[in-house]
Design an enzyme around this catalytic site. Structure first.
Site, PDB file in Angstrom:
ATOM      1  N   TYR B 105       0.909  -1.132   0.307  1.00  0.00           N
ATOM      2  CA  TYR B 105      -0.380   0.166   0.257  1.00  0.00           C
ATOM      3  C   TYR B 105       0.606   1.389   0.299  1.00  0.00           C
ATOM      4  CZ  TYR B 105      -4.618  -2.676   0.111  1.00  0.00           C
ATOM      5  OH  TYR B 105      -5.680  -2.744   0.095  1.00  0.00           O
ATOM      6  N   GLU B 206       4.319 -30.707  11.746  1.00  0.00           N
ATOM      7  CA  GLU B 206       3.812 -30.152  10.741  1.00  0.00           C
ATOM      8  C   GLU B 206       2.289 -30.287  10.912  1.00  0.00           C
ATOM      9  OE1 GLU B 206       2.997 -33.435   7.296  1.00  0.00           O
ATOM     10  OE2 GLU B 206       1.804 -32.388   6.260  1.00  0.00           O
ATOM     11  N   ASP B 258       3.238 -35.657   7.541  1.00  0.00           N
ATOM     12  CA  ASP B 258       2.374 -37.054   7.302  1.00  0.00           C
ATOM     13  C   ASP B 258       2.873 -38.010   6.413  1.00  0.00           C
ATOM     14  OD1 ASP B 258      -0.180 -36.399   8.480  1.00  0.00           O
ATOM     15  OD2 ASP B 258      -0.504 -35.441   6.341  1.00  0.00           O
TER      16      ASP B 258
END
Lengths: 570, 386
Positions: B105, B206, B258
């Site tokens: 911005y 994770e 995982d």
């Protein structure tokens, strides 16, 4: 107006055909002789009078071409006024509105001798001195076709007012053509003493026409005439009261054509017979060396000996076989090329002036090729190309065709010029269609090889085709150079803009970054201005803007400043 | 002006500002002397990314791009780079902490200029935040400073709890006293000071859910650990924080994800860095990080190793690998840091079985199994993959 009395070689051919038909009719069916005038009355499409639209167009054309021939070929700067008006009288009489027109064309030409007016306008194929030179085309024959058409549709005589330069009188003639006798029938005669110094001719023909349909073609015809005659002042008033004025732009005129004798390569059997009949030559040798161009005594003798004809025999005694042999052998014999001083090209300068006025292009150039010959007829090809500016972009070039200074408007796609111009790969000349491109092609010749009797398109004669191609390519190459420069210039400007617009932003950022962290203070406007100026110098000195001829040289620094003058930093 | 900042913060600011100022001196000199300015920036492309086996991380190659003001195609980016650098520079000096959104911005405004035909035209300095983000990356590689070095904030994503105390922004924080919550790893991890550390290893998980479960089970307290999560793909601050734990405190780093190519890639990002952003690896990657699990051999066993899952559990928990997983795995096989015997075995088993497993499956065997058997046992027996 002596040139009205002459007929072109082409006109001759049409007449010969007509006479032959007459002969055939006499021998087989009836014994009535048909006059040439009658023949034309019955075959008016031959002269371009097939319907009211074409008739209106053709009449304007014949009269305007006559007017130009009466002026520019005699070194008079033309002032020509054309007026087409509804004929209220006929309207009232026949109650068929908007179909009767009075066409009046006035010129400031040499005028017609009073003794000749009647025959010039009232006898088809009146007089023909056998010489050739470049002429505008169908006049002589054409104007009488217009007179005939007028009297057949509207029933009015042609009105001619004329005065010669040296004459103290103005003469008036109103006349019909007696179709069966092929004779002028004068219905009114008048003569007045001149008050001023006026000279020229004013012709009025009343006829049945179709203005709404003919309108765009007639306007186009006059515009195109003005393109190649920028030395003429042309005034045109339509029946609707619209006025078109083309002021004179230059007093330079093309050199008028000289008369020339026929060239042996271009002569046919009929012409040879005519030549023998008219010539005073006592021997064949004299005939060839006196009546033909590019043939000297030595050349003539050598030629005659080679084909086994006696140079000393009386040409009037030649039998038909020998005559055919003579004409046929001449066509292939190695005579010198035809001369071209009887041709009158428009010239590069006038083409450029005319194109500039009509199209206001950003670029224009023209080329007049050296004379060439086909089949014994010399010809000159001229090409003008205009690009950009006020020209509307189209999917193909706007083609302006001219033959002996006459604009050709019909049958464009049949024309050799169209074939050449549309076959050119314009991409290699940096022209990408749709593009604002005008191509003008003028063919000047003692014999224009028209495709049909309508005389609106030119045949694909290899020599002419090749000349057109060479000329168009030559001018197009110059266009390519211009467009290349222009593209580079635009590229440079685009580059300047692309880069310059960031200058204020960069200057401000750099001003901040240039303040050391240990002695930080917000940069002042002055700090920024120093950097802005440095960046302007940097950009303008490092982007090269090529010079484009005809365009104002752009100052890179000016461009840079103009780009960013509106940028206000937030 | 922001609130007064502490010494560590001020030092970091001074250092970054000085480097930026020095780096752009060349451009200033060129402009003032009329020489076309250019920025020489290391190339941030895949082709210019290579694995440094000695350092064990992804690094940028030698390729550079020269961004010239006088090149039509580069002028805009040249302007953007200077604009972004000046905003960051000024923020550093004025003790501000802009976020990347702030930078977007602050720099976004409209340039109104005249075109070839003299018409007024408008152009934004940048349009999307993705554009200004890319410019931040340019400034990073050009100056050699990471956004963390330049005290640019981004959304906090990583969390940490465990047996250590830190100082941040002048406050001392005991990471063992966070209740059910956790300390959000700040965007400027280099401003964190490590105080007392009573941990023996770092466990990076994770998934945020698994982190919370282990936290409530006081896993870190029992096993003298620091527990970290990146909540999926880790942000830069989390990676930098982990790196510091390893580098400065010498703590071993174990990573738990995982059992699928996506989890392996998260491990890879911690360990060697991100392929797209190799320039950060130098400071963000932890080459000594170890993949604790879940491994293929944990599921299926291998030679003498017994699997952690029974035949029945496997039937219930295993998910069939999708085509995209297979493609990913094949991609990973090409990377040199996946070329160790253990990793090759992992990938081979995956491609044979076409099976993947979520870590929650182990947790469903009971949290105790995960916290008190699986993790400690694997660490103790050295059953990790590198």
């Amino acid at each position: 107006m002596p040139r009205r009395h002459r007929e072109t070689a082409t006109a001759k051919a049409v007449v010969a055909e007509a006479q032959q038909r007459g002969r055939r009719q006499r021998s087989k069916e009836t014994y009535r002789e048909i006059s040439v005038a009658e023949f034309f009355a019955k075959n008016r499409e031959l002269a371009g009078f097939s319907n009211p639209t074409r008739a209106l167009y053709q009449t304007v054309r014949e009269l305007v071409e006559n007017a130009l021939d009466a002026t520019d070929t005699h070194s008079i700067l033309p002032v020509i006024s054309i007026r087409i008006a509804y004929d209220d009288e006929l309207e009232a009489k026949y109650g068929n509105p908007r179909k009767w027109f009075r066409i009046t064309v006035e010129d400031n030409g040499i005028g017609v001798p009073p003794t000749v007016i009647a025959n010039a306008f009232g006898r088809v194929l009146f007089s023909s001195k056998y010489v050739i030179r470049q002429t505008r085309g169908m006049y002589g024959l054409g104007v009488k076709a217009a007179v005939l058409y007028g009297q057949m549709t509207a029933g009015r005589p042609v009105e001619v007012v004329s005065s010669m330069q040296e004459s103290d009188y103005v003469y008036l003639r109103r006349l019909y053509i007696d179709v069966s006798k092929n004779e002028p029938k004068i219905v009114e005669k008048g003569q007045w003493r001149k008050k001023g110094r006026w000279h020229g001719t004013r012709v009025t023909i009343t006829l049945e026409g179709d203005w709404p349909r003919a309108r765009s073609r007639i306007i186009e015809y006059i515009k195109r005439t003005a393109v190649i005659a920028p030395y003429a002042e042309i005034y045109f008033e339509t029946p609707d009261g619209e006025i078109y004025v083309f002021p004179r732009l230059t007093s330079k005129m093309p050199a008028p054509p000289k008369e020339a004798k026929p060239h042996p390569h271009g002569i046919d059997l009929d012409q040879m017979k005519m030549l023998i009949k008219r010539s005073n030559a006592r021997t064949l040798l004299q005939l060839l060396s006196n009546e033909l161009q590019s043939v000297g005594t030595i050349m003539a003798r050598k030629f005659l000996e080679e084909i086994g004809l006696d140079p000393n025999m009386n040409p009037k005694k030649l039998d038909n076989d020998s005559l055919v042999k003579l004409v046929d052998s001449m066509k292939s014999y190695r005579f010198r090329a035809p001369k071209s001083d009887h041709l009158s090209p428009i010239g590069e300068e006038l083409i450029k002036i005319g194109l500039k006025r009509m199209f206001k292009p950003e670029w224009v150039d023209a080329l007049t090729r050296p004379p060439r010959a086909y089949q014994g007829h010399s010809f000159i090809v001229e090409v003008g190309i205009a690009y950009g500016g006020g020209i509307e972009a189209r999917n193909e070039p706007l083609l302006l065709r001219y033959a002996n200074k006459i604009p050709l408007l019909y049958e464009e796609r049949e024309d050799v010029t169209y074939k050449v111009v549309s076959g050119i790969n314009w991409k290699i000349y940096r022209v990408d269609f749709p593009a604002p491109l005008v191509v003008l092609v003028h063919i000047a010749s003692t014999k224009i090889p028209y495709k049909g009797v309508g005389k609106e398109s030119i045949s694909e004669v290899p020599e002419i085709e090749s000349e057109i191609r060479i000329a168009v390519q030559h001018v197009a190459r110059k266009l390519r150079v211009y467009l290349g420069k222009k593209a580079r210039e635009a590229e440079a400007r685009r580059k300047i803009i692309t880069i310059s617009k960031y200058i204020p932003e960069i200057a401000r950022s750099l001003a901040i970054l240039s303040k050391p962290p240990t002695k930080w203070n917000q940069p002042s406007e002055k700090d920024e201005k120093i950097l802005v100026d440095a960046l302007i110098r940097l950009v303008s000195r490092n982007v090269e803007v090529p010079k484009v001829p005809g365009l104002e040289q752009s100052d890179p620094e000016k461009i840079v400043r103009s780009v960013i003058e509106n940028i206000k930093l937030e | 002006m922001a609130a007064p900042v502490d010494k560590v913060d001020l030092q970091a600011r001074k250092r970054a500002a000085k480097i930026i100022h020095e780096k752009f001196k060349g451009v200033l000199k060129d402009v003032l002397s009329g020489k076309p300015p250019r920025l020489i920036i290391p190339k941030r492309t895949l082709a210019n990314t290579r694995f440094d086996p000695e350092k064990g991380i992804l690094v940028m190659g030698e390729d550079v791009i020269e961004r010239e003001l006088l090149n039509m195609g580069e002028a805009r980016r040249f302007m953007q780079t200077l604009l972004m650098a000046s905003i960051i520079y000024q923020a550093l000096i004025e003790n501000e902490y802009p976020t990347i959104r702030d930078l977007y911005y602050r720099g976004k405004h409209t340039i109104v200029y005249r075109d070839l035909r003299g018409r007024l035209r408008e152009e934004n300095t940048w349009d999307e935040q993705s554009e200004s983000d890319a410019v931040i990356r340019d400034v990073e590689v050009f100056t050699g400073l990471l956004r963390e070095d330049m005290l640019i904030l981004s959304k906090e994503k990583g969390k940490v709890v465990g047996r250590m105390k830190i100082r941040s922004g002048g406050d001392v924080i005991d990471l063992s006293k966070m209740g059910h919550g956790a300390y959000a790893i700040e965007s400027t991890p280099d401003l964190i000071e490590f105080l007392e550390v009573d941990a023996e290893f770092v466990l990076v998980v994770e998934k945020d859910a698994v982190f919370q479960q282990l936290h409530r089970a006081k896993f870190w307290d029992k096993y003298k650990a620091i527990l970290v999560t990146g909540a999926g793909q880790p942000d830069r601050a989390t990676r930098r924080f982990v790196r510091r734990l390893n580098e400065e405190l010498g703590l071993p780093i174990y990573i738990l994800t995982d059992s699928d190519p996506y989890g392996w890639y998260i491990y890879s990002v911690f360990k060697v860095g991100s392929i797209q952003l190799s320039y950060e690896s130098e400071r963000l990657a932890t080459p000594k990080a170890r993949f604790l699990g879940v491994s293929m051999t944990d599921i299926f066993g291998y030679r003498s190793k017994k699997p952690y899952l029974s035949e029945r559990e496997r039937r219930n928990f295993i998910i069939k690998a999708k085509d995209v997983d297979i493609r990913r795995a094949r991609e990973l096989m090409k990377y040199s840091w996946f070329q160790t015997p253990k990793w090759r075995r992992e990938l081979r088993i995956f491609l044979q079985r076409k099976a993947k497993l979520e870590i929650e499956a182990l947790a469903s065997k009971g949290l105790r199994f995960l916290a008190e058997k699986y993790i400690p046992e694997k660490i103790e027996t050295g059953d990790w993959t590198e």
